[in-house]
Scaffold this motif. Structure first.
Motif, PDB file in Angstrom:
ATOM      1  N   ALA A   1       0.825  -1.211   0.000  1.00 56.64           N
ATOM      2  CA  ALA A   1       0.000   0.000   0.000  1.00 56.64           C
ATOM      3  C   ALA A   1       0.866   1.272   0.000  1.00 56.64           C
ATOM      4  O   ALA A   1       0.593   2.221  -0.743  1.00 56.64           O
ATOM      5  CB  ALA A   1      -0.949  -0.006   1.183  1.00 56.64           C
ATOM      6  N   ALA A   2       1.913   1.291   0.797  1.00 57.04           N
ATOM      7  CA  ALA A   2       2.769   2.476   0.880  1.00 57.04           C
ATOM      8  C   ALA A   2       3.521   2.706  -0.430  1.00 57.04           C
ATOM      9  O   ALA A   2       3.632   3.848  -0.904  1.00 57.04           O
ATOM     10  CB  ALA A   2       3.755   2.339   2.033  1.00 57.04           C
TER      11      ALA A   2
ATOM     12  N   ALA B   1       1.992   6.610  -6.992  1.00 61.73           N
ATOM     13  CA  ALA B   1       0.927   7.517  -7.421  1.00 61.73           C
ATOM     14  C   ALA B   1       1.343   8.974  -7.208  1.00 61.73           C
ATOM     15  O   ALA B   1       1.165   9.818  -8.095  1.00 61.73           O
ATOM     16  CB  ALA B   1      -0.361   7.216  -6.673  1.00 61.73           C
ATOM     17  N   LEU B   2       1.914   9.266  -6.061  1.00 61.09           N
ATOM     18  CA  LEU B   2       2.351  10.643  -5.781  1.00 61.09           C
ATOM     19  C   LEU B   2       3.456  11.075  -6.735  1.00 61.09           C
ATOM     20  O   LEU B   2       3.465  12.211  -7.224  1.00 61.09           O
ATOM     21  CB  LEU B   2       2.818  10.765  -4.328  1.00 61.09           C
ATOM     22  CG  LEU B   2       1.709  10.796  -3.286  1.00 61.09           C
ATOM     23  CD1 LEU B   2       2.292  10.680  -1.887  1.00 61.09           C
ATOM     24  CD2 LEU B   2       0.882  12.059  -3.430  1.00 61.09           C
TER      25      LEU B   2
ATOM     26  N   LEU C   1      -1.561   2.872 -12.368  1.00 55.25           N
ATOM     27  CA  LEU C   1      -1.408   2.046 -11.169  1.00 55.25           C
ATOM     28  C   LEU C   1      -1.758   0.581 -11.451  1.00 55.25           C
ATOM     29  O   LEU C   1      -1.077  -0.323 -10.959  1.00 55.25           O
ATOM     30  CB  LEU C   1      -2.280   2.598 -10.035  1.00 55.25           C
ATOM     31  CG  LEU C   1      -1.863   3.973  -9.507  1.00 55.25           C
ATOM     32  CD1 LEU C   1      -2.866   4.476  -8.485  1.00 55.25           C
ATOM     33  CD2 LEU C   1      -0.452   3.952  -8.941  1.00 55.25           C
TER      34      LEU C   1
ATOM     35  N   LYS D   1      -8.736   9.687  -3.882  1.00 53.58           N
ATOM     36  CA  LYS D   1      -8.154  10.350  -2.705  1.00 53.58           C
ATOM     37  C   LYS D   1      -7.232  11.495  -3.141  1.00 53.58           C
ATOM     38  O   LYS D   1      -7.287  12.591  -2.587  1.00 53.58           O
ATOM     39  CB  LYS D   1      -7.377   9.325  -1.882  1.00 53.58           C
ATOM     40  CG  LYS D   1      -6.618   9.908  -0.715  1.00 53.58           C
ATOM     41  CD  LYS D   1      -5.788   8.839  -0.022  1.00 53.58           C
ATOM     42  CE  LYS D   1      -4.838   9.451   0.969  1.00 53.58           C
ATOM     43  NZ  LYS D   1      -3.920   8.450   1.533  1.00 53.58           N
ATOM     44  N   LEU D   2      -6.399  11.244  -4.157  1.00 52.10           N
ATOM     45  CA  LEU D   2      -5.496  12.290  -4.632  1.00 52.10           C
ATOM     46  C   LEU D   2      -6.275  13.428  -5.284  1.00 52.10           C
ATOM     47  O   LEU D   2      -5.866  14.592  -5.193  1.00 52.10           O
ATOM     48  CB  LEU D   2      -4.475  11.700  -5.596  1.00 52.10           C
ATOM     49  CG  LEU D   2      -3.473  10.725  -4.978  1.00 52.10           C
ATOM     50  CD1 LEU D   2      -2.529  10.174  -6.034  1.00 52.10           C
ATOM     51  CD2 LEU D   2      -2.699  11.384  -3.854  1.00 52.10           C
TER      52      LEU D   2
ATOM     53  N   LEU E   1      -7.484   5.220  -4.592  1.00 49.29           N
ATOM     54  CA  LEU E   1      -6.281   6.030  -4.414  1.00 49.29           C
ATOM     55  C   LEU E   1      -6.316   7.253  -5.324  1.00 49.29           C
ATOM     56  O   LEU E   1      -5.988   8.361  -4.896  1.00 49.29           O
ATOM     57  CB  LEU E   1      -5.024   5.191  -4.676  1.00 49.29           C
ATOM     58  CG  LEU E   1      -3.690   5.887  -4.484  1.00 49.29           C
ATOM     59  CD1 LEU E   1      -3.563   6.512  -3.101  1.00 49.29           C
ATOM     60  CD2 LEU E   1      -2.558   4.904  -4.732  1.00 49.29           C
TER      61      LEU E   1
ATOM     62  N   GLU F   1       1.155   4.058  -3.075  1.00 52.57           N
ATOM     63  CA  GLU F   1       0.868   5.476  -2.860  1.00 52.57           C
ATOM     64  C   GLU F   1       2.066   6.336  -3.267  1.00 52.57           C
ATOM     65  O   GLU F   1       1.897   7.403  -3.859  1.00 52.57           O
ATOM     66  CB  GLU F   1       0.486   5.731  -1.402  1.00 52.57           C
ATOM     67  CG  GLU F   1      -0.028   7.143  -1.207  1.00 52.57           C
ATOM     68  CD  GLU F   1      -0.774   7.329   0.098  1.00 52.57           C
ATOM     69  OE1 GLU F   1      -0.924   8.491   0.489  1.00 52.57           O
ATOM     70  OE2 GLU F   1      -1.215   6.332   0.711  1.00 52.57           O
ATOM     71  N   ARG F   2       3.280   5.887  -2.979  1.00 48.66           N
ATOM     72  CA  ARG F   2       4.466   6.632  -3.410  1.00 48.66           C
ATOM     73  C   ARG F   2       4.531   6.716  -4.930  1.00 48.66           C
ATOM     74  O   ARG F   2       4.857   7.754  -5.499  1.00 48.66           O
ATOM     75  CB  ARG F   2       5.742   5.981  -2.858  1.00 48.66           C
ATOM     76  CG  ARG F   2       6.014   6.291  -1.412  1.00 48.66           C
ATOM     77  CD  ARG F   2       7.419   5.884  -0.987  1.00 48.66           C
ATOM     78  NE  ARG F   2       7.751   4.496  -1.298  1.00 48.66           N
ATOM     79  CZ  ARG F   2       7.496   3.458  -0.496  1.00 48.66           C
ATOM     80  NH1 ARG F   2       6.912   3.641   0.667  1.00 48.66           N
ATOM     81  NH2 ARG F   2       7.835   2.233  -0.859  1.00 48.66           N
TER      82      ARG F   2
END
Length: 168
Positions: free
Chosen positions: A7-8, A14-15, A32, A54-55, A51, A11-12
């Motif tokens: 998960a982390a 995606a960011l 993704l 959320k962004l 995700l 997210e990295r």
């Protein structure tokens, strides 16, 4: 081969993606999903759409702003409404945002058609008047660029250096 994503790490990824590229929710989700296929998943359930949402809520992604920028850039290149709406659909812009963007594209239809004609040296931007076969190819090019047939025909029929204020 890189380790499977958790998960982390997802997210990295995606960011980092939204940091480097202007994007939409749909494009980020597709990216993704591709990364998950390539590297695998090490964890519980995964939802790339959540995700991306959320962004978007955090303001990192704005589909409408992306669509407006994309439509403006395509207009500057001389591409018409059909090409712009097709690109917005391909980029995953929803119908509500697309419907808000399209009127601005329609308002600039003549301007973008003339920009295309200038770039391709068609009609009033040509050195010499084109023969019928060449005019047909020019109309076809304008249609592929997404312009309306009647407008394309009017521009192609113009003589070289003719003033085009009749389109106002």
């Amino acid at each position: 081969m890189p380790p499977p994503l958790d998960a982390a790490a997802l997210e990295r990824l995606a960011l980092r993606y939204v940091e480097r590229f202007a994007t939409t929710r749909a494009r980020l989700t597709a990216y993704l999903r591709r990364k998950l296929r390539e590297r695998g998943w090490d964890g519980g359930s995964v939802d790339p759409e959540a995700l991306a949402e959320k962004l978007a809520e955090l303001g990192y992604i704005d589909d409408r702003a992306f669509g407006e920028a994309r439509a403006a850039a395509m207009g500057r290149r001389g591409l018409g409404k059909r090409r712009v709406t097709g690109a917005l659909h391909h980029d995953g812009i929803d119908e509500v945002d697309s419907a808000a963007i399209v009127p601005a594209v329609e308002e600039r239809a003549v301007e973008t058609a003339l920009a295309f004609a200038r770039r391709k040296r068609i009609g009033p931007f040509a050195q010499v008047a084109a023969e019928r076969a060449v005019r047909e190819k020019q109309i076809a090019a304008m249609l592929r660029a997404g312009h309306d047939f009647a407008l394309a025909r009017r521009i192609v029929a113009m003589a070289p250096n003719e003033i085009f204020d009749t389109f106002s």
